[in-house]
Write a protein that holds these residues in place. Structure first.
Motif, short mmCIF file in Angstrom:
data_model
loop_
_atom_site.label_atom_id
_atom_site.label_comp_id
_atom_site.label_asym_id
_atom_site.label_seq_id
_atom_site.Cartn_x
_atom_site.Cartn_y
_atom_site.Cartn_z
N ILE A 142 0.84 -1.24 -0.13
CA ILE A 142 -0.24 0.18 0.14
C ILE A 142 0.99 0.77 0.33
O ILE A 142 2.37 1.01 0.21
N VAL A 143 0.04 2.08 -0.86
CA VAL A 143 -0.69 2.47 -1.57
C VAL A 143 -0.28 2.22 -2.94
O VAL A 143 0.75 2.25 -3.28
N THR A 144 -1.27 1.56 -3.68
CA THR A 144 -0.70 1.73 -4.75
C THR A 144 -0.69 2.56 -5.49
O THR A 144 0.90 3.27 -6.46
N ASN A 145 -1.04 3.90 -5.68
CA ASN A 145 -0.93 5.52 -5.96
C ASN A 145 0.13 6.02 -5.14
O ASN A 145 0.97 7.65 -5.86
N GLY A 146 0.61 5.46 -4.34
CA GLY A 146 1.55 5.87 -3.00
C GLY A 146 3.18 5.17 -3.08
O GLY A 146 3.85 5.50 -3.81
N GLY A 147 3.12 4.61 -1.90
CA GLY A 147 4.66 4.12 -2.14
C GLY A 147 4.70 3.02 -2.27
O GLY A 147 6.14 3.03 -3.34
N VAL A 148 4.17 2.91 -3.14
CA VAL A 148 3.89 1.77 -4.62
C VAL A 148 4.41 2.54 -5.90
O VAL A 148 5.45 1.54 -6.21
N ALA A 149 3.72 2.81 -6.25
CA ALA A 149 3.90 3.17 -7.50
C ALA A 149 5.41 4.29 -7.28
O ALA A 149 6.41 4.25 -8.53
N SER A 150 5.19 5.03 -6.42
CA SER A 150 7.29 5.45 -6.81
C SER A 150 7.89 4.94 -5.94
O SER A 150 9.21 4.67 -6.91
N THR A 151 7.90 3.21 -5.18
CA THR A 151 9.31 1.99 -5.27
C THR A 151 9.07 2.12 -6.07
O THR A 151 10.78 1.67 -6.96
N VAL A 152 8.39 1.59 -7.02
CA VAL A 152 8.16 0.81 -8.21
C VAL A 152 9.41 1.29 -10.10
O VAL A 152 9.82 1.00 -9.45
N ARG A 153 9.11 2.82 -9.22
CA ARG A 153 9.14 3.66 -10.75
C ARG A 153 10.85 3.99 -9.94
O ARG A 153 12.04 3.62 -11.48
N ASP A 154 11.07 3.99 -8.95
CA ASP A 154 12.79 4.18 -8.43
C ASP A 154 13.25 1.98 -8.76
O ASP A 154 14.47 2.84 -8.91
N ALA A 155 12.50 2.04 -8.39
CA ALA A 155 13.61 0.16 -8.70
C ALA A 155 13.67 0.12 -10.37
O ALA A 155 14.72 -0.76 -10.49
N HIS A 156 12.19 0.95 -11.25
CA HIS A 156 13.51 0.49 -12.74
C HIS A 156 13.99 1.00 -13.63
O HIS A 156 15.21 0.76 -13.53
N VAL A 157 14.83 2.84 -12.68
CA VAL A 157 16.01 3.72 -12.65
C VAL A 157 16.80 2.86 -12.65
O VAL A 157 17.71 2.92 -12.38
N ARG A 158 16.91 2.30 -11.71
CA ARG A 158 17.61 1.03 -10.72
C ARG A 158 18.16 0.12 -11.66
O ARG A 158 19.13 -0.78 -11.00
N ASP A 159 17.76 -0.26 -12.62
CA ASP A 159 18.42 -1.15 -13.22
C ASP A 159 17.38 -3.22 -13.10
O ASP A 159 17.61 -4.08 -12.86
N PHE A 160 16.09 -3.19 -11.90
CA PHE A 160 15.98 -3.85 -10.96
C PHE A 160 14.78 -4.40 -11.94
O PHE A 160 14.26 -3.61 -12.56
N HIS A 161 14.39 -5.65 -12.37
CA HIS A 161 13.63 -6.06 -12.77
C HIS A 161 12.74 -6.09 -12.07
O HIS A 161 12.75 -6.57 -11.06
N VAL A 162 11.13 -5.74 -12.56
CA VAL A 162 9.81 -5.22 -11.26
C VAL A 162 8.97 -6.08 -11.67
O VAL A 162 8.51 -6.15 -13.41
N THR A 163 8.15 -6.57 -11.01
CA THR A 163 6.35 -7.00 -10.89
C THR A 163 5.73 -6.70 -9.92
O THR A 163 6.15 -7.22 -8.98
N VAL A 164 4.98 -6.33 -10.63
CA VAL A 164 3.58 -5.41 -9.83
C VAL A 164 2.32 -6.31 -9.36
O VAL A 164 1.62 -7.12 -10.41
N LEU A 165 1.93 -6.88 -8.28
CA LEU A 165 0.81 -7.67 -7.96
C LEU A 165 -0.19 -7.15 -8.28
O LEU A 165 -0.64 -6.20 -7.50
N SER A 166 -1.52 -7.10 -8.86
CA SER A 166 -2.27 -6.28 -9.67
C SER A 166 -3.67 -6.62 -8.02
O SER A 166 -3.55 -5.32 -8.37
#
Length: 202
Positions: A142-166
């Motif tokens: 939680i929450v999708t639009n807060g901690g989840v979205a921000s962390t996922v985008r930051d992981a992406h720019v750090r070259d981690f492969h990311v899968t989000v559980l919808s």
């Protein structure tokens, strides 16, 4: 995400699944900030966590923290104070009950404190993930639009492969959740909890 992956380099990243957010005696319950979709997450994520452990993967949890200052009074960002005026001394305190991971999903192999939406911001998360050899993050919380979205985008720019559980994430509004899941498709794979469990148990 196509094909198999190596659980040894994969972590289930539990974003802010903490007592103060989710427990009936937590800060958010006291303040009346609740949602059915958020309350349903522990039951949805527990089978994923169990499958990840059984497959030899990692469990990493992020912990939103209100850092105490003089007299124990927490530093609360102005936007958060306006949004959640019920927050008070002792809420999300380091080492406290409210800051900890909920029992249903415990234990975590790695716990990381965070002070903003993104778990990468001014934290040791990237450092410990690299030391552990983790390359793939499976994200729920939680929450999708807060901690989840921000962390996922930051992981992406750090070259981690990311899968989000919808269905392993939630927001205070189903519409906000769906909008943000759709937006994350440009930086992450999107799978259901059942699909991820299938990969882990194949």
């Amino acid at each position: 995400m196509a094909g198999r992956f190596d659980p040894a380099t994969t972590a289930l990243l539990l974003v802010d699944m903490q007592n103060d957010f989710l427990h009936p005696e937590g800060a958010y319950a006291r303040g009346g900030a609740k949602a059915v979709e958020i309350a349903a997450l522990p039951a949805k994520l527990k089978p994923v966590a169990d499958a990840m452990r059984a497959a030899g993967g990692w469990i990493v949890s992020t912990h939103f923290t209100l850092v105490p200052g003089k007299g124990g009074e927490p530093f609360i960002s102005p936007h958060l104070k306006q949004l959640r005026p019920f927050l008070r001394k002792g809420d999300f305190a380091p080492g406290g009950f409210g800051q900890d991971l909920i029992d249903e999903l415990a234990p975590a192999d790695i716990k990381v404190e965070k002070v903003a939406f993104s778990a990468f911001y001014m934290s040791r998360l990237e450092w410990v993930l690299n030391r552990a050899g983790i390359e793939h993050l499976v994200v729920g919380g939680i929450v999708t639009n807060g901690g989840v979205a921000s962390t996922v985008r930051d992981a992406h720019v750090r070259d981690f492969h990311v899968t989000v559980l919808s269905d392993g994430c939630a927001a205070f509004s189903p519409e906000v959740h769906e909008t943000n899941i759709a937006a994350l498709k440009s930086v992450a794979g999107i799978e259901t909890c059942a699909e991820m469990i299938g990969r882990l148990t194949a």
